[in-house]
Scaffold this active site. Structure first.
Site, mmCIF file in Angstrom:
data_model
loop_
_atom_site.group_PDB
_atom_site.id
_atom_site.type_symbol
_atom_site.label_atom_id
_atom_site.label_comp_id
_atom_site.label_asym_id
_atom_site.label_seq_id
_atom_site.Cartn_x
_atom_site.Cartn_y
_atom_site.Cartn_z
ATOM 1 N N TRP A 21 0.832 -1.202 0.000
ATOM 2 C CA TRP A 21 0.000 0.000 0.000
ATOM 3 C C TRP A 21 0.869 1.256 0.000
ATOM 4 O O TRP A 21 1.809 1.376 0.783
ATOM 5 C CB TRP A 21 -0.904 -0.006 1.228
ATOM 6 C CG TRP A 21 -1.827 1.168 1.311
ATOM 7 C CD1 TRP A 21 -2.663 1.627 0.344
ATOM 8 C CD2 TRP A 21 -2.014 2.029 2.448
ATOM 9 N NE1 TRP A 21 -3.363 2.728 0.802
ATOM 10 C CE2 TRP A 21 -2.987 2.991 2.088
ATOM 11 C CE3 TRP A 21 -1.474 2.062 3.726
ATOM 12 C CZ2 TRP A 21 -3.420 3.996 2.960
ATOM 13 C CZ3 TRP A 21 -1.905 3.051 4.597
ATOM 14 C CH2 TRP A 21 -2.858 4.001 4.213
ATOM 15 N N TYR A 54 -5.164 -1.283 -4.934
ATOM 16 C CA TYR A 54 -3.900 -0.556 -4.912
ATOM 17 C C TYR A 54 -3.521 -0.205 -6.345
ATOM 18 O O TYR A 54 -3.229 -1.097 -7.156
ATOM 19 C CB TYR A 54 -2.788 -1.389 -4.276
ATOM 20 C CG TYR A 54 -3.018 -1.740 -2.822
ATOM 21 C CD1 TYR A 54 -3.991 -1.097 -2.059
ATOM 22 C CD2 TYR A 54 -2.266 -2.722 -2.199
ATOM 23 C CE1 TYR A 54 -4.203 -1.413 -0.725
ATOM 24 C CE2 TYR A 54 -2.464 -3.048 -0.861
ATOM 25 C CZ TYR A 54 -3.435 -2.400 -0.140
ATOM 26 O OH TYR A 54 -3.646 -2.732 1.183
ATOM 27 N N TRP A 205 -1.894 -4.456 9.543
ATOM 28 C CA TRP A 205 -1.302 -3.446 8.666
ATOM 29 C C TRP A 205 -0.933 -2.195 9.467
ATOM 30 O O TRP A 205 -1.435 -1.982 10.556
ATOM 31 C CB TRP A 205 -2.217 -3.116 7.497
ATOM 32 C CG TRP A 205 -3.534 -2.439 7.800
ATOM 33 C CD1 TRP A 205 -4.696 -3.042 8.172
ATOM 34 C CD2 TRP A 205 -3.820 -1.038 7.717
ATOM 35 N NE1 TRP A 205 -5.694 -2.114 8.336
ATOM 36 C CE2 TRP A 205 -5.183 -0.873 8.050
ATOM 37 C CE3 TRP A 205 -3.075 0.087 7.378
ATOM 38 C CZ2 TRP A 205 -5.805 0.383 8.071
ATOM 39 C CZ3 TRP A 205 -3.689 1.340 7.384
ATOM 40 C CH2 TRP A 205 -5.033 1.475 7.733
ATOM 41 N N ARG A 228 6.665 10.368 3.977
ATOM 42 C CA ARG A 228 5.231 10.213 3.773
ATOM 43 C C ARG A 228 4.449 11.334 4.446
ATOM 44 O O ARG A 228 3.482 11.855 3.906
ATOM 45 C CB ARG A 228 4.772 8.855 4.316
ATOM 46 C CG ARG A 228 3.285 8.596 4.173
ATOM 47 C CD ARG A 228 2.912 7.224 4.697
ATOM 48 N NE ARG A 228 3.524 6.164 3.937
ATOM 49 C CZ ARG A 228 3.396 4.868 4.221
ATOM 50 N NH1 ARG A 228 2.670 4.492 5.259
ATOM 51 N NH2 ARG A 228 3.983 3.952 3.481
ATOM 52 N N THR A 285 10.418 0.839 0.887
ATOM 53 C CA THR A 285 10.752 1.573 -0.336
ATOM 54 C C THR A 285 12.213 1.393 -0.709
ATOM 55 O O THR A 285 12.643 1.847 -1.764
ATOM 56 C CB THR A 285 10.455 3.071 -0.158
ATOM 57 O OG1 THR A 285 11.212 3.577 0.962
ATOM 58 C CG2 THR A 285 8.974 3.301 0.105
#
Length: 319
Positions: A21, A54, A205, A228, A285
């Site tokens: 996500w 997604y 999550w 983020r 990432t």
């Protein structure tokens, strides 16, 4: 890496799973996504979680491509259904039509012949529960999915689905996927006790509270560029971006140092010490993120350390 049963069911999942996500297919390049997935496999992560919603399925082609040369028995693949996949009246929800068609679409995009865990991304108030439970059982019997679960359902909804399936002889839900972390503990009051009683495993999550539990945010007013919180993800993080919360997280750094782990690993280890949690779904990432998070899958911290984390963060947690 530890491997745990999914609730009372026989299938085992890696205690740390890799999710997608807000990352793969969106902000992360395909080559980086592939590198993260393969590094995860090297480190023993065998549970991969995604959803059709997604980036409207874009990532899932990437997962299928990255896993194409991996023996199918060596990993578990989870996906979800509920959110809109088109503009038509039946392009959303948990009706038989949408669930069945999206299961088939997911299999095509992923390039596999079955989904290990098919999850209802949210509860559908507009579809009878028996319709959803029955189509999930039909998908199991057809060999398209092996297990099914829920995500962000209430305790009553999970209990109702389980009792309905047991009464009708259908396959009951094996899992639940709630938001849960040391900073987000709303599920502790009712959802987790019900899951414990019913033998439903939890694959949680946002176990790092959108990255806040990594300790990278020191100031609520001076956010790291490119993070983020400084971008599109801030709306999901407002509950955590309070200075008292960031200070509480920072105060745990000596605890992590003494335990010989990072703040991220400490937060994940706290979750994995909860008996209803089968796996924590992390994002990555960079390959380095995979390395750091995967190490939590084999941590065995003393009970007093786990208790300390809960005590320090409880006053600032969303509960």
């Amino acid at each position: 890496m530890q491997y745990r049963n999914l609730g009372r069911w026989g299938v085992k999942v890696s205690s740390v799973g890799l999710g997608s996500w807000l990352t793969y297919g969106g902000t992360v390049e395909a080559d980086t996504a592939r590198a993260c997935i393969h590094r995860a496999l090297d480190l023993g992560i065998t549970f991969f979680d995604t959803a059709n919603a997604y980036v409207r399925g874009a990532f899932r082609g990437g997962v299928g491509s990255a896993l194409a040369d991996v023996r199918r028995d060596d990993y578990g693949l989870a996906t979800k259904v509920f959110f809109p996949m088109g503009d038509g009246p039946n392009d959303r929800g948990l009706s038989r039509k949408h669930v069945w068609e999206q299961a088939s679409a997911s299999l095509r995009r992923l390039g596999v012949d079955h989904i290990d865990l098919y999850q209802c991304h949210r509860y559908d108030e507009s579809t009878p529960l028996e319709e959803t439970c029955r189509v999930m059982d039909d998908l199991v019997r057809a060999g398209k999915i092996l297990y099914w679960g829920t995500s962000e359902w209430t305790a009553d909804q999970i209990a109702h689905a389980t009792s309905l399936c047991r009464a009708e002889g259908w396959t009951p839900p094996a899992s639940n996927q709630p938001q849960y972390s040391a900073l987000y503990r709303r599920v502790e009051r009712r959802v987790l006790p019900v899951c414990r009683d019913l033998g439903v495993g939890n694959v949680v999550w946002s176990p790092l509270a959108m990255g806040v539990l990594t300790g990278k945010y020191a100031s609520a007013s001076d956010l790291p560029e490119g993070s983020r919180a400084a971008g599109e993800g801030r709306g999901f993080m407002e509950a955590y971006l309070r200075q008292e919360t960031l200070d509480a997280v920072a105060s745990l750094r000596p605890v992590a140092d003494e335990a010989g782990c990072s703040l991220s690993q400490l937060a994940l280890a706290w979750l994995l010490a909860q008996d209803t949690v089968a796996s924590v779904i992390v994002g990555a990432t960079k390959v380095g993120h995979v390395d750091d998070n995967a190490a939590a899958g084999d941590l065995d911290l003393p009970g007093e350390v786990i208790a300390r984390v809960g005590e320090v963060l409880a006053p600032v947690a969303v509960s």
